[in-house]
Design an enzyme around this catalytic site. Structure first.
Site, PDB file in Angstrom:
ATOM      1  N   THR A   1       0.854  -1.186   0.000  1.00 48.73           N
ATOM      2  CA  THR A   1       0.000   0.000   0.000  1.00 48.73           C
ATOM      3  C   THR A   1       0.892   1.237   0.000  1.00 48.73           C
ATOM      4  OG1 THR A   1      -1.749  -1.151   1.201  1.00 48.73           O
ATOM      5  CG2 THR A   1      -1.796   1.257   1.223  1.00 48.73           C
TER       6      THR A   1
ATOM      7  N   LYS B   1      -7.041   1.078  -3.784  1.00 50.71           N
ATOM      8  CA  LYS B   1      -6.645   0.490  -2.500  1.00 50.71           C
ATOM      9  C   LYS B   1      -6.699   1.539  -1.389  1.00 50.71           C
ATOM     10  CE  LYS B   1      -5.099  -2.363   0.584  1.00 50.71           C
ATOM     11  NZ  LYS B   1      -3.749  -2.931   0.608  1.00 50.71           N
TER      12      LYS B   1
ATOM     13  N   LYS C   1       0.236   4.157   9.253  1.00 46.57           N
ATOM     14  CA  LYS C   1       0.858   4.388   7.938  1.00 46.57           C
ATOM     15  C   LYS C   1      -0.195   4.660   6.858  1.00 46.57           C
ATOM     16  CE  LYS C   1       1.968   0.756   5.456  1.00 46.57           C
ATOM     17  NZ  LYS C   1       1.288   0.790   4.124  1.00 46.57           N
TER      18      LYS C   1
END
Length: 312
Positions: free
Chosen positions: A102, A178, A246
């Site tokens: 990601t 995503k 994150k």
């Protein structure tokens, strides 16, 4: 001119929970697979399960023309591809990199251009589904790239995924989708934790509350999947708090680039950041509920005797 034989060996860099599952699913599908991880223990585990492994990306490059990057973040992608003994400079021209981490869409787009300049193909292919679905070869892949890249990666994609979404013909689109998924996943986990904290603070039995909500309109996939971790007091990190620190930071970085305000995601990020700051960063992301527990007077479920014996 004599045609070169096709090299069907697939490399998997990153033998964590997701990468290990993917590598084993590919072995089970009959693909030759070589794993790579900085951890000797991870490599030994993969070899014990029938795979081959190497310690550096450069060594992997000499045996594979399709390589999956199943690492944590953009910094690790950079190190794997362009660091000392990196992958990109060692791969044969025309090889394919399937980038599964990601990362920010802008980073994925720029990475695709850098690799193209080196005569390497890239699929922007972040994954979703968790470790169990990785092992079963049933992931969802949110991907974008050229037709040629898909053709080279088809066997690997078939082995790892139940569904491959082809979302565009250039890197960046897969990572954009995503990011929407991670926005929702993070918000839903934080909301599930807050809702359970509310119920327990009001004195409702948490097992009963879980039973009712999972059969009511307030249910979500994340509520149904993560709340059992709270009920069992099992915060073994299947997906850690720091992952959402994150990922939700990437959501906000992208929002700033687009000048798009996202206050709901901002609130979820603050809760995960607080959980990390309190020392829970490496625990399962359901541990975000411990932030609420520290601020209010309610008791979280404790591990039962059988679980304690299993830990001893």
């Amino acid at each position: 001119m004599e045609q070169q034989p096709r090299n069907d060996t697939v490399g998997v860099i990153g033998l964590g929970a997701m990468g290990m599952g993917i590598a084993n699913a590919m072995l089970e599908a009959g693909l030759p697979v070589i794993g790579c991880d900085v951890s000797a223990s991870a490599r030994e585990t993969f070899e014990a399960q029938g795979g081959r492994s190497v310690p550096t990306p450069a060594e992997l490059a000499h045996e594979c023309e399709v390589v999956l990057l199943v690492v944590v973040n953009a910094e690790q992608v950079e190190a794997v591809l362009f660091g000392e003994r990196g992958l990109a400079g060692e791969l044969a021209p025309g090889s394919l990199i399937v980038q599964c981490a990601t990362v920010a869409p802008s980073y994925a787009e720029a990475l695709g251009e850098r690799l193209k300049a080196m005569d390497l193909d890239m699929l922007d292919a972040p994954i979703s589904g968790g470790a169990a679905k990785a092992r079963a070869g049933e992931l969802s892949v949110m991907s974008s790239g050229s037709d040629a890249a898909y053709a080279k990666g088809q066997a690997a994609l078939d082995a790892m995924a139940a569904k491959v979404y082809r979302l565009g013909d250039t890197p960046g689109v897969g990572s954009s989708v995503k990011l929407v998924n991670q926005h929702l996943a993070g918000v839903h986990i934080a909301a599930a934790a807050e809702a359970m904290a509310l119920g327990m603070r009001m004195g409702i039995d948490p097992e009963t509350l879980y039973e009712v909500i999972t059969h009511s309109a307030g249910n979500s996939w994340m509520f149904e999947n993560r709340v059992p971790h709270i009920l069992k007091a099992d915060y073994t990190p299947l997906s850690a708090v720091d992952i959402f620190v994150k990922d939700l930071n990437i959501v906000h970085q992208t929002g700033r680039e687009l000048r798009l305000s996202m206050p709901v995601a901002a609130s979820a990020l603050q809760q995960f950041t607080a959980a990390s700051g309190a020392g829970f960063g490496r625990e399962d992301d359901a541990a975000v509920i411990k932030v609420y527990q520290r601020l209010s007077a309610f008791e979280l479920p404790e591990a039962n005797d059988a679980q304690r014996e299993g830990e001893s």
